[in-house]
Design a protein around this motif. Structure first.
Motif, PDB file in Angstrom:
ATOM      1  N   ALA A  13       0.858  -1.188   0.000  1.00 24.24           N
ATOM      2  CA  ALA A  13       0.000   0.000   0.000  1.00 24.24           C
ATOM      3  C   ALA A  13       0.894   1.237   0.000  1.00 24.24           C
ATOM      4  CB  ALA A  13      -0.907  -0.005   1.223  1.00 24.24           C
ATOM      5  N   LEU A  14       0.948   1.929  -1.140  1.00 18.47           N
ATOM      6  CA  LEU A  14       1.811   3.099  -1.285  1.00 18.47           C
ATOM      7  C   LEU A  14       1.049   4.412  -1.405  1.00 18.47           C
ATOM      8  CD1 LEU A  14       4.587   1.787  -3.716  1.00 18.47           C
ATOM      9  CD2 LEU A  14       4.927   2.593  -1.376  1.00 18.47           C
ATOM     10  N   VAL A  15      -0.194   4.354  -1.893  1.00 18.39           N
ATOM     11  CA  VAL A  15      -0.938   5.602  -2.119  1.00 18.39           C
ATOM     12  C   VAL A  15      -2.340   5.576  -1.523  1.00 18.39           C
ATOM     13  CG1 VAL A  15       0.350   6.169  -4.210  1.00 18.39           C
ATOM     14  CG2 VAL A  15      -1.732   4.818  -4.388  1.00 18.39           C
ATOM     15  N   SER A  16      -2.773   4.427  -1.013  1.00 15.94           N
ATOM     16  CA  SER A  16      -4.096   4.335  -0.394  1.00 15.94           C
ATOM     17  C   SER A  16      -4.051   3.223   0.639  1.00 15.94           C
ATOM     18  CB  SER A  16      -5.176   4.037  -1.451  1.00 15.94           C
ATOM     19  OG  SER A  16      -5.099   2.687  -1.897  1.00 15.94           O
ATOM     20  N   THR A  33      -5.869  -1.886  -8.595  1.00  9.98           N
ATOM     21  CA  THR A  33      -6.000  -2.254 -10.008  1.00  9.98           C
ATOM     22  C   THR A  33      -7.208  -3.153 -10.221  1.00  9.98           C
ATOM     23  OG1 THR A  33      -3.604  -2.088 -10.298  1.00  9.98           O
ATOM     24  CG2 THR A  33      -4.819  -3.284 -11.986  1.00  9.98           C
ATOM     25  N   LEU A  34      -7.388  -4.133  -9.355  1.00 10.28           N
ATOM     26  CA  LEU A  34      -8.554  -5.018  -9.456  1.00 10.28           C
ATOM     27  C   LEU A  34      -9.856  -4.251  -9.271  1.00 10.28           C
ATOM     28  CD1 LEU A  34      -7.297  -8.140  -7.452  1.00 10.28           C
ATOM     29  CD2 LEU A  34      -7.793  -8.065  -9.902  1.00 10.28           C
ATOM     30  N   LEU A  35      -9.907  -3.356  -8.304  1.00 15.10           N
ATOM     31  CA  LEU A  35     -11.133  -2.585  -8.046  1.00 15.10           C
ATOM     32  C   LEU A  35     -11.474  -1.664  -9.212  1.00 15.10           C
ATOM     33  CD1 LEU A  35     -10.534  -1.725  -4.285  1.00 15.10           C
ATOM     34  CD2 LEU A  35     -12.332  -3.207  -5.199  1.00 15.10           C
ATOM     35  N   ARG A  36     -10.467  -1.236  -9.944  1.00 11.52           N
ATOM     36  CA  ARG A  36     -10.673  -0.336 -11.082  1.00 11.52           C
ATOM     37  C   ARG A  36     -11.482  -1.008 -12.195  1.00 11.52           C
ATOM     38  NH1 ARG A  36      -5.154   0.775 -12.353  1.00 11.52           N
ATOM     39  NH2 ARG A  36      -5.116   1.501 -10.192  1.00 11.52           N
ATOM     40  N   VAL A  37     -11.428  -2.341 -12.243  1.00 12.42           N
ATOM     41  CA  VAL A  37     -12.097  -3.082 -13.319  1.00 12.42           C
ATOM     42  C   VAL A  37     -13.089  -4.085 -12.737  1.00 12.42           C
ATOM     43  CG1 VAL A  37     -10.286  -2.772 -15.023  1.00 12.42           C
ATOM     44  CG2 VAL A  37     -10.108  -4.662 -13.401  1.00 12.42           C
ATOM     45  N   ALA A  38     -13.766  -3.671 -11.661  1.00 12.49           N
ATOM     46  CA  ALA A  38     -14.655  -4.593 -10.948  1.00 12.49           C
ATOM     47  C   ALA A  38     -16.126  -4.423 -11.305  1.00 12.49           C
ATOM     48  CB  ALA A  38     -14.465  -4.422  -9.435  1.00 12.49           C
ATOM     49  N   VAL A  95      -0.705   3.481 -10.820  1.00  7.39           N
ATOM     50  CA  VAL A  95      -1.669   4.291 -10.083  1.00  7.39           C
ATOM     51  C   VAL A  95      -2.565   5.022 -11.065  1.00  7.39           C
ATOM     52  CG1 VAL A  95      -1.928   6.343  -8.615  1.00  7.39           C
ATOM     53  CG2 VAL A  95      -0.235   4.603  -8.034  1.00  7.39           C
ATOM     54  N   VAL A  96      -3.865   5.015 -10.788  1.00  8.25           N
ATOM     55  CA  VAL A  96      -4.844   5.793 -11.549  1.00  8.25           C
ATOM     56  C   VAL A  96      -5.688   6.549 -10.531  1.00  8.25           C
ATOM     57  CG1 VAL A  96      -6.919   5.675 -12.977  1.00  8.25           C
ATOM     58  CG2 VAL A  96      -4.921   4.275 -13.555  1.00  8.25           C
ATOM     59  N   VAL A 145       6.525   8.423  -6.464  1.00 11.34           N
ATOM     60  CA  VAL A 145       5.663   8.178  -5.302  1.00 11.34           C
ATOM     61  C   VAL A 145       5.371   9.500  -4.590  1.00 11.34           C
ATOM     62  CG1 VAL A 145       5.440   6.960  -3.110  1.00 11.34           C
ATOM     63  CG2 VAL A 145       6.561   5.837  -5.031  1.00 11.34           C
ATOM     64  N   HIS A 146       6.373  10.342  -4.483  1.00 13.86           N
ATOM     65  CA  HIS A 146       6.163  11.672  -3.905  1.00 13.86           C
ATOM     66  C   HIS A 146       5.119  12.451  -4.695  1.00 13.86           C
ATOM     67  CE1 HIS A 146       7.045  16.051  -3.933  1.00 13.86           C
ATOM     68  NE2 HIS A 146       7.252  15.897  -2.640  1.00 13.86           N
ATOM     69  N   ASP A 147       5.218  12.395  -6.007  1.00 17.09           N
ATOM     70  CA  ASP A 147       4.350  13.216  -6.850  1.00 17.09           C
ATOM     71  C   ASP A 147       2.881  12.793  -6.792  1.00 17.09           C
ATOM     72  OD1 ASP A 147       6.577  14.647  -7.575  1.00 17.09           O
ATOM     73  OD2 ASP A 147       6.838  13.629  -9.506  1.00 17.09           O
ATOM     74  N   VAL A 148       2.594  11.491  -6.609  1.00 15.98           N
ATOM     75  CA  VAL A 148       1.206  11.032  -6.649  1.00 15.98           C
ATOM     76  C   VAL A 148       0.520  11.110  -5.295  1.00 15.98           C
ATOM     77  CG1 VAL A 148       1.657   9.501  -8.596  1.00 15.98           C
ATOM     78  CG2 VAL A 148       1.753   8.582  -6.264  1.00 15.98           C
ATOM     79  N   ASN A 149       1.262  11.403  -4.231  1.00 13.31           N
ATOM     80  CA  ASN A 149       0.666  11.508  -2.905  1.00 13.31           C
ATOM     81  C   ASN A 149       0.378  12.961  -2.550  1.00 13.31           C
ATOM     82  OD1 ASN A 149       0.520   8.877  -1.187  1.00 13.31           O
ATOM     83  ND2 ASN A 149       2.440   8.675  -2.332  1.00 13.31           N
ATOM     84  N   ALA A 150      -0.566  13.157  -1.619  1.00 16.89           N
ATOM     85  CA  ALA A 150      -0.917  14.504  -1.170  1.00 16.89           C
ATOM     86  C   ALA A 150       0.275  15.137  -0.448  1.00 16.89           C
ATOM     87  CB  ALA A 150      -2.124  14.439  -0.238  1.00 16.89           C
ATOM     88  N   GLN A 151       0.590  16.379  -0.812  1.00 18.29           N
ATOM     89  CA  GLN A 151       1.735  17.088  -0.245  1.00 18.29           C
ATOM     90  C   GLN A 151       1.266  18.159   0.731  1.00 18.29           C
ATOM     91  OE1 GLN A 151       4.041  18.538  -3.600  1.00 18.29           O
ATOM     92  NE2 GLN A 151       3.761  16.594  -4.704  1.00 18.29           N
ATOM     93  N   ASP A 152       2.083  18.428   1.734  1.00 21.84           N
ATOM     94  CA  ASP A 152       1.735  19.490   2.674  1.00 21.84           C
ATOM     95  C   ASP A 152       2.077  20.850   2.047  1.00 21.84           C
ATOM     96  OD1 ASP A 152       4.484  19.953   2.954  1.00 21.84           O
ATOM     97  OD2 ASP A 152       4.628  18.968   4.911  1.00 21.84           O
ATOM     98  N   ALA A 153       1.925  21.911   2.830  1.00 25.37           N
ATOM     99  CA  ALA A 153       2.123  23.264   2.307  1.00 25.37           C
ATOM    100  C   ALA A 153       3.551  23.509   1.836  1.00 25.37           C
ATOM    101  CB  ALA A 153       1.749  24.288   3.381  1.00 25.37           C
ATOM    102  N   HIS A 154       4.480  22.671   2.264  1.00 24.96           N
ATOM    103  CA  HIS A 154       5.886  22.841   1.886  1.00 24.96           C
ATOM    104  C   HIS A 154       6.329  21.814   0.840  1.00 24.96           C
ATOM    105  CE1 HIS A 154       6.200  25.647   5.231  1.00 24.96           C
ATOM    106  NE2 HIS A 154       5.684  24.727   6.022  1.00 24.96           N
ATOM    107  N   GLY A 155       5.351  21.077   0.294  1.00 25.48           N
ATOM    108  CA  GLY A 155       5.680  20.107  -0.736  1.00 25.48           C
ATOM    109  C   GLY A 155       6.227  18.796  -0.218  1.00 25.48           C
ATOM    110  N   ASN A 156       6.084  18.558   1.088  1.00 22.88           N
ATOM    111  CA  ASN A 156       6.582  17.319   1.677  1.00 22.88           C
ATOM    112  C   ASN A 156       5.509  16.250   1.690  1.00 22.88           C
ATOM    113  OD1 ASN A 156       9.176  18.429   2.449  1.00 22.88           O
ATOM    114  ND2 ASN A 156       8.111  19.498   4.100  1.00 22.88           N
ATOM    115  N   VAL A 157       5.925  15.001   1.561  1.00 20.23           N
ATOM    116  CA  VAL A 157       5.054  13.852   1.731  1.00 20.23           C
ATOM    117  C   VAL A 157       5.697  12.959   2.789  1.00 20.23           C
ATOM    118  CG1 VAL A 157       4.077  11.777   0.659  1.00 20.23           C
ATOM    119  CG2 VAL A 157       4.215  13.915  -0.637  1.00 20.23           C
TER     120      VAL A 157
END
Length: 475
Positions: free
Chosen positions: A35-38, A46-51, A122-123, A283-295
């Motif tokens: 689990a990297l993004v959720s 991926t499975l849930l995307r086509v369920a 990731v989608v 991985v940094h880019d697809v996750n929510a970032q704080d006000a300073h761009g940190n994840v």
């Protein structure tokens, strides 16, 4: 909800290792099962995307023998029950997809559409993705192998590119004018300016068409892939591809084998928040970032830091003055680097592998079909583990030539076999297994069984296991 008049079978490719996401992704637990993004793993998402049952037929998963129980268990956790095809050896995506296409053709007919998806992408907008699949289905039904092109967010050297050509009449797709490999920065900027698309490596095609093109362009490989399906044998709830046939296939990607040479290639442009998260900067880019761009993930404290990614699955990680830095901390390894050098992790892992570092392949916590074991402490002649056996789980009947074992039950009830004796060990009780004894551990209860195992002996490697009987069909 997406509406489609086509039969679509999702085929999930779940056999990769994700080397660039070390130390979290390793041979024993690759990135698709993390689990990297959720809250779900990438494979589950991926499975849930086509369920959607009114659009997609039950999925087919193709993976390696080592990952078969991850594939089944994680799918069952989200109430999806795919057919799982097992590759006896790794041969890249070419043989795997051709074998899967042969399976779909035999089960559903040659006109059935196959949606080939990597399990570790990731989608972020599944609805837009399914709409894109619907568009691609129109072109695929007209006799095309359709790849999903991604509208670039900017020039990137991490992806291959596709130049769209003439529009396929009556569809949103275009014929592929050319495929190009990962470019340098200057070339990538030119491609973006010229309207090229990123190549997502996901495809939609009629099963029969892919096999026809494979037979024309790579006849020997395609014949072996089809024969591997024809001679496949069921094993537990899996389908083992024939080892001799599949192993005889050359190792080549479906892109190099078919897509870059066929005249049937088409592309549909999409914008559905796609990433292959092939490295830590992604991985940094697809996750929510704080006000300073940190994840951050886990127990992390940052001061005066920005544009950084910090992951820990245990100990507190504190940082001061970080700028564009990635830190990934596991129980037994810590990676620290400028985020812009994320692609170099693969080279680092290769060097660690050459040095025979165990951390390259195995986590301290290892997953097995019956549960998990985790190293607590290791010395020259001893190895201490925590073992968790799920309800109903049963280890193989086995023996060791070089070590003895002590088991102390800390939770639950253990059913223990030692030679010709079978007995129960309860909480706060222990037992001893002499070197060379034939033994087995099982959990007959309704709660997880937890015990501490202390191994002592002259050799403590995991290959000192002689399996005499195994309910999971392991060798």
């Amino acid at each position: 909800m997406m509406v489609s008049r086509h039969k679509i079978v999702p085929v999930i490719l779940a056999g990769g290792t994700g080397t660039r996401l070390w130390p979290l992704s390793r041979q024993s637990l690759p990135k698709q099962f993390i689990a990297l993004v959720s809250e779900n793993t990438l494979y589950q998402d991926t499975l849930l995307r086509v369920a959607e049952s009114d659009v997609f037929l039950p999925p087919v998963v193709i993976t390696g023998t080592d990952f078969r129980f991850f594939a089944k268990r994680q799918a069952a956790e989200i109430e999806i029950h795919p057919t799982v095809l097992l590759e006896p050896v790794r041969r890249d995506s070419g043989p795997a997809l051709l074998a899967a296409a042969a399976y779909v053709r035999d089960q559903h007919g040659p006109e059935t559409l196959v949606l080939a998806l990597a399990a570790d992408h990731v989608v972020s907008n599944p609805d837009a993705f399914r709409a894109c699949v619907n568009s691609a289905a129109e072109a695929a039904s007209k006799g095309h192998i359709v790849t999903f092109g991604i509208r670039p967010q900017g020039p990137s050297t991490a992806y291959g590119y596709i130049k769209p050509g003439t529009v396929v009449e009556g569809t949103d797709a275009a014929l592929v004018d050319r495929f190009v490999e990962k470019p340098d920065a200057e070339t990538a900027a030119r491609y973006v300016a010229d309207g090229y698309l990123w190549n997502s490596g996901n495809f939609l095609f009629p099963a029969g068409l892919m096999l026809e093109e494979g037979a024309r362009l790579e006849p020997e490989m395609t014949a072996h892939a089809e024969a591997a399906i024809a001679k496949a044998k069921p094993d537990l709830t899996f389908l083992n591809l024939d080892s001799a046939e599949f192993s005889a296939s050359k190792a080549i990607s479906i892109d190099f084998a078919v897509l870059e040479h066929t005249q049937a290639a088409a592309v549909v442009a999409g914008d559905f928040g796609w990433s292959d998260i092939g490295a830590w900067d992604a991985v940094h880019d697809v996750n929510a970032q704080d006000a300073h761009g940190n994840v951050t993930h886990g127990s992390v404290s940052l001061m005066d830091s920005r544009n950084s990614y910090v992951y820990t699955d245990g100990k507190l990680v504190a940082g001061i003055g970080l700028d564009g830095i990635s830190v990934v901390a596991t129980d037994d390894a810590i990676l620290v680097m400028p985020s812009e050098r994320s692609q170099d992790v693969k080279k680092l892992v290769s060097e660690l592998s050459s040095a025979k570092r165990n951390e390259v392949n195995e986590h301290l916590k290892m997953h097995r079909p019956w549960g998990t074991y985790q190293t607590i402490c290791r010395g020259d002649r001893f190895h201490v583990k925590k073992i968790v056996v799920e309800p109903g789980g049963k280890l193989s009947l086995q023996k060791h030539y070089h070590r003895a074992e002590h088991w102390v039950v800390v939770r639950g009830t253990a059913e223990v076999t030692v030679d010709d004796k079978v007995f129960t060990v309860n909480e706060n009780e222990s037992t001893y297994l002499p070197c060379g004894s034939v033994h087995r551990l099982a959990n007959p209860g309704r709660i997880p069984l937890e015990l501490i195992e202390v191994q002592t002996g002259s050799y403590l490697g995991e290959d000192d296991i002689v399996r005499l009987e195994d309910v999971y069909s392991r060798q």
